[in-house]
Design a protein around this motif. Structure first.
Motif, short mmCIF file in Angstrom:
data_model
loop_
_atom_site.label_atom_id
_atom_site.label_comp_id
_atom_site.label_asym_id
_atom_site.label_seq_id
_atom_site.Cartn_x
_atom_site.Cartn_y
_atom_site.Cartn_z
N ALA A 103 0.93 -1.22 0.03
CA ALA A 103 0.13 0.21 -0.10
C ALA A 103 0.78 1.18 0.06
N TRP A 104 2.13 1.20 0.70
CA TRP A 104 2.64 2.37 0.89
C TRP A 104 3.38 2.68 -0.48
N VAL A 105 3.79 1.88 -1.43
CA VAL A 105 4.34 1.97 -2.70
C VAL A 105 3.22 2.55 -3.43
N ARG A 106 2.18 2.19 -3.65
CA ARG A 106 1.09 2.72 -4.32
C ARG A 106 0.67 4.36 -4.00
N ASP A 107 0.61 4.46 -2.51
CA ASP A 107 0.47 5.64 -2.16
C ASP A 107 1.57 6.72 -2.70
#
Length: 337
Positions: free
Chosen positions: A316-320
């Motif tokens: 999720a942090w990569v997409r964010d």
């Protein structure tokens, strides 16, 4: 292989409610049918019946999910490959499968869905993937058998899709089939080395893997034609070109001779050449196991789905971060416009 989700829906009685159509819609559908009959390709911006669109979306998304989930059984052996050469080959193959999923998700998005919607359907169990990937990989020989049998079955099923009536899907399949063909040859080569140059223990390992994967591979083509209610319409539309039973027979006929070259036995006492049919006869498939695995109760269903959900949450942090970067770039472009 990739019609299993549609067959499961039909078995559970999930059908589309009839929809009243206007005269214009009837005319559009007649034109669409004429194009299909003429062998034309349908592009993303062309008019198409809603049921055609939904059928394609279901099949392509399931195909994409199968490629992504299919990375897991093989990824499990990357760190345990016996040589650097085999490790590099397996790494490249797993990377290819990820690319196949990307092509297919992109093709599905042309039908009006989003990547997030498809992932959500997979993670919540609404969307299916090929039953074959719910079996464990217990030895290194499984890597060769997956390449030889599983990828071999996939090629048999997927080459006709290169002529699918929906152009974005057909174009994606051209490169996928080329790479899958290489995977199949690589798997055969790995087994050939073990059977011709390996120890007796290695030969026994190969035979054990063949015994475990043979029947599950035959199930990849989907139910028998009389139990596959969606096939007729899919073939009418040019989404499918060859029926489940025909594909399965072609696969058996081709594989028996390959097994003889390898020196392995296929675990079917009923397997024999039928001179009258000019095909190999083979034993009965345990369809109760097929439906159980497709329905979520296979050896590794929970493990596979759990791994995909965890990867999604952990990433999720990569997409964010990517979205934040894209937003900054867009804002910068607006200021300099």
């Amino acid at each position: 292989m990739y019609t299993q989700a549609m067959d499961l829906m039909a078995k559970e009685g999930k059908t589309e409610a009839p929809v009243l159509r206007s005269a214009e819609e009837v005319q559009l559908e007649e034109r669409f049918d004429a194009r299909i009959d003429a062998g034309d390709f349908i592009e993303a911006k062309d008019w198409m019946p809603e049921h055609y669109r939904k059928t394609l979306l279901r099949q392509i998304s399931q195909h994409a999910h199968s490629e992504i989930v299919g990375m897991l059984p093989e990824g499990n052996w990357i760190t345990r490959a016996p040589t650097l050469k085999r490790k590099a080959i397996l790494l490249a193959k797993v990377q290819d499968e990820g690319g196949h999923g990307l092509y297919l998700y992109a093709a599905a998005e042309t039908l009006g869905t989003s990547r997030d919607q498809m992932f959500d359907a997979l993670h919540t169990g609404k969307a299916k993937y090929s039953s074959i990937f719910n079996y464990p990989t217990l030895s290194w020989a499984d890597m060769g058998v997956i390449g030889w049998l599983v990828d071999g079955a996939a090629i048999m099923n997927q080459v006709p899709i290169c002529r699918c009536s929906y152009a974005p899907y057909a174009r994606a399949m051209v490169r996928i089939c080329r790479e899958e063909s290489f995977h199949q040859r690589q798997g055969f080569d790995s087994l050939f080395v073990m059977m011709k140059q390996g120890t007796q223990a290695q030969k026994d390992m190969v035979q054990d893997a063949v015994n475990r994967w043979w029947w599950a591979t035959l199930m990849m083509f989907g139910p028998t034609d009389d139990q596959s209610p969606n096939s007729a319409q899919s073939m009418r539309w040019g989404i499918k070109r060859i029926s489940n039973d025909e594909l399965r027979q072609k696969f058996v006929d081709a594989t028996v001779e390959q097994a003889q070259v390898l020196g392995v036995s296929l675990p079917d006492p009923d397997l024999r050449w039928n001179e009258e049919r000019q095909h190999y006869d083979f034993g009965a498939i345990d369809w109760s196991e097929f439906w159980r695995v497709v329905g979520g109760d296979g050896p590794c269903n929970r493990e596979r789905l759990g791994a995909r959900v965890k990867a999604w949450e952990d990433g999720a942090w990569v997409r964010d971060a990517a979205l934040a970067h894209a937003s900054k770039q867009a804002e910068r472009s607006r200021k300099h416009a």
